[in-house]
Design an enzyme around this catalytic site. Structure first.
Site: not given
Lengths: 167, 576
Positions: A89-90
């Site tokens: 997840v960014c």
């Protein structure tokens, strides 16, 4: 000690989350003996294309928590501009604190020690519904989201169904 | 698993189970298993057990686990996700439970009827006729598959004036839907649906969606994929549901209307002169598998037996112009678009014919017919066409046994079941049609040839009545049963009867020709094929007064919008 502080903090969060679960996700430990490795199940938020999905993810906290952010990685296959092809997840709040070397984000948007599992997951859930394609982790997904929204929805729809089948 | 839980003794604990929308408290023994919990949850939430998915502490709970294993204790909260219904085995009842919510949509809707969007609508309604045999189901499935691969057909159907008319009349639609108990039930539970049905605009939009070829293609590809695709288009799921309701249901009703009453009953009733036989026939009608509504000609000719007509079924069909619902009487059932597309389907799928012919009921039917000439006679007698023509009737009866025998001839049957043979027949028929179109003068003459070659003693009665003869000459061009083909290769076969019928029954075949011809004529007469121009004349006028002068474009727009002037204007403006 920093180590004790972080595990204490995480233990408290785990206890709280078990007693008063937050809408939209469920969190626990992968291994009961390792407080730094969490597993979470995110329930696809309603009224979004992810609705009905059951997405598994792992959170890995550094020993320096809460001074440094955990890493979050989806185990379930995802298709989202802000989720890398490997599932990571960014989002800005998970980025290392301090000024961004690329100048994208303000320090205030980045990791802050006030963040908890709950705030992180709520951010991720809102991210699902509302992608930010300025700094995509999955360029292809971002492109599709921007240019072929219908295809994007179809693809996500398939993954939602797949996530259910995997249960 | 966790055996130690038994030592701790069992006490009742309360677990909160919640979905994003609901929350229930469930009491369960603390040493219970997940399976038990799931069963309780299933009861409380009214969801099928296999759709229950429980999540606790970031873990998905598995059936084999125990509560203790996961540390699920009194007062804790377990998340529940109710999975979408199984897509392959759609349950019609499951579909409507949550039709308006945007929750994981139960994709059952379309699958619920094997015909779904196929638009053939509930040929399932045939079950009422006792036709719901396994073979029949198989046939349906086959057709459905075929249909999926052919969205064009569905679109054609949508363009069918009948369908359009039906769709453009919200009252009719509503009534149709209200007549369906299942629908009524659904509407009671979901007032929104009722509202939807009251909204002609919405219905129209749905129809337009259905007419969109690319959308349809998407839909048709496979049910599963189509569902998944559509669901993820905004409003797509709702559109699907609407489509189901707006298209499928009325179609089913239409089909049922057609089939619901045995077409022969009307034949019988129409024929006053033959009350005696009709009565006895009525008593038998339901038990005897005779009236095969599949054979378009056969049902008319009744005892010509379904096998004869099955051979001609596909062929005769092509020449039938699109019927409109206005045609009443015995043709009612052919007028349903479902029937028409079914015929078309049959034509394109010889395999299906084969299947049908091999169906046990087919055999039984033949058996009945041959063992019971009385029955055949009755049917013949009750046919208005024959009734008005005793000579023909007599003639026909005379040849019935031969014909039937012929039908039971295995060789003959194998011929009928040979897809290639069928194909050949179809080709011949198509050629005939073409010939009739291109050179109307030639066709009757050509067809006359076989008729003048007397195959046996019965030639005297061949001309039957003047009415039939004229009919033959007029329409034989389109009569499929005439075996002669314009192509030089096949002209050598001067066998006048239907190709598959061997020479022994030539006279009967000849009769058959004229009968077919008459049928054609009757059908043609009954057909009121309103062109859009007529249908939308008032709307066209309206558009013209508004300054839309391009009549062609207006018609196109109106056709596309099913006569909705406002939508048509939108369309016209967009095109500019």
């Amino acid at each position: 000690m920093a180590h004790d502080q972080s595990s204490l903090l995480l233990r408290k969060q785990l206890r709280d989350l078990n007693k008063n679960p937050v809408e939209g996700f469920s969190a626990g430990l992968i291994d009961d003996d390792d407080i730094f490795k969490w597993e979470v199940v995110i329930i696809g938020p309603g009224d979004t294309i992810f609705e009905g999905g059951v997405f598994k993810a792992h959170l890995t906290f550094p020993k320096e928590y809460p001074h440094r952010p955990p890493k979050m990685k989806f185990v379930t296959e995802m298709w989202h501009p802000n989720i890398g092809p490997d599932g990571s997840v960014c989002i800005s709040i998970l980025h290392e604190p301090g000024d961004d070397k690329y100048g994208y984000e303000q320090a205030s948007e980045r990791w802050l020690p006030v963040h908890t599992v709950e705030t992180i997951l709520l951010s991720v859930i809102s991210m699902l519904a509302d992608p930010n394609d300025e700094s995509p982790a999955n360029v292809d997904a971002a492109k599709m989201w921007r240019e072929q929204p219908d295809d994007f929805k179809k693809k996500v729809g398939r993954l939602v169904r797949k996530s259910q089948d995997e249960l | 698993m966790a055996d130690n839980s038994e030592n701790s003794g069992s006490s009742l604990i309360k677990i909160n189970v919640k979905t994003p929308k609901e929350k229930h408290e469930i009491e369960i023994r603390s040493d219970g298993g997940i399976k038990e919990l799931k069963e309780e949850v299933s009861k409380k939430f009214g969801a099928p057990l296999e759709q229950i998915c429980l999540i606790f502490a970031g873990k998905i709970l598995k059936d084999g686990d125990t509560l203790a294993q996961h540390g699920i204790k009194d007062g804790l909260v377990v998340h529940l996700v109710i999975k979408s219904a199984n897509r392959t085995q759609a349950t019609p009842s499951a579909a409507p439970t949550e039709p308006t919510s945007s929750a994981p949509p139960p994709p059952a809707d379309i699958g619920a009827s094997p015909f779904g969007l196929g638009g053939l609508g509930g040929l399932a309604g045939l079950g009422n006729l006792g036709m719901g045999s396994a073979n029949f189901m198989e046939m349906q499935q086959r057709m459905q598959r075929e249909m999926m691969g052919n969205p064009e057909m569905l679109r054609q159907m949508m363009d069918n004036p009948f369908v359009q008319q039906m769709m453009s009349n919200p009252d009719v639609m509503r009534q149709l839907l209200m007549n369906n108990p299942q629908m009524r039930d659904l509407m009671e539970r979901n007032p929104e649906i009722t509202h939807m049905l009251n909204n002609p605009e919405l219905m129209r939009q749905t129809m337009e969606l259905a007419r969109n070829p690319s959308m349809l293609q998407e839909l048709m590809r496979t049910q599963d994929r189509a569902m998944s695709n559509l669901e993820s288009i905004p409003g797509g799921f709702n559109a699907l549901q609407r489509m189901y309701r707006d298209v499928q249901e009325p179609m089913m009703n239409a089909a049922q209307e057609g089939f619901g009453s045995n077409p022969f009953a009307s034949l019988v009733n129409q024929d006053g002169s033959n009350t005696e036989s009709s009565d006895s026939q009525r008593g038998r009608e339901n038990t005897a598998p005779l009236p095969n509504p599949w054979a378009p000609a056969g049902s008319q000719t009744s005892t010509t037996s379904n096998t004869t007509t099955t051979s001609t079924t596909p062929t005769s069909n092509t020449s039938l112009p699109s019927f409109t619902p206005q045609t009443g009487g015995p043709f009612g059932m052919f007028n349903t678009p479902g029937m028409q597309s079914l015929m078309q389907q049959m034509q394109q799928n010889p395999q299906m014919m084969e299947n049908m012919l091999q169906a046990p009921y087919m055999q039984a039917m033949l058996q009945t017919m041959s063992t019971n000439p009385q029955l055949s006679q009755q049917i013949l007698g009750s046919n208005p066409m024959f009734a008005g023509n005793p000579q023909l009737q007599e003639h026909f009866q005379q040849y019935m046994p031969t014909l039937l025998q012929q039908m039971q001839n295995p060789e003959m049957q194998s011929m009928l079941t040979n897809p290639r043979a069928m194909q050949a027949i179809m080709q011949i028929q198509q050629g005939m049609q073409q010939l009739a179109q291109e050179a109307p003068g030639v066709a009757p003459g050509m067809l006359g040839i076989p008729r003048t070659t007397p195959p046996s003693a019965t030639t005297t009665s061949t001309p039957a009545s003047p009415s039939t003869t004229t009919a033959t000459t007029d329409t034989t061009g389109t009569t499929p049963s005439t075996g002669t083909t314009p192509s030089p290769t096949t002209t050598t076969t001067t066998t006048p009867s239907t190709i598959p019928t061997p020479p022994t029954q030539l006279p009967a075949g000849d009769q058959f020709n004229s009968m077919m011809a008459q049928m054609m004529q009757m059908m043609a007469a009954g057909q009121i094929n309103q062109v859009p121009e007529q249908r939308y004349s008032s709307q066209l006028e309206q558009l013209a007064t508004m300054g839309f002068v391009d009549r062609e474009a207006n018609i196109r727009a109106l056709t596309a919008t099913l006569g909705d002037v406002n939508a048509a204007i939108d369309r016209l403006l967009q095109q500019r």
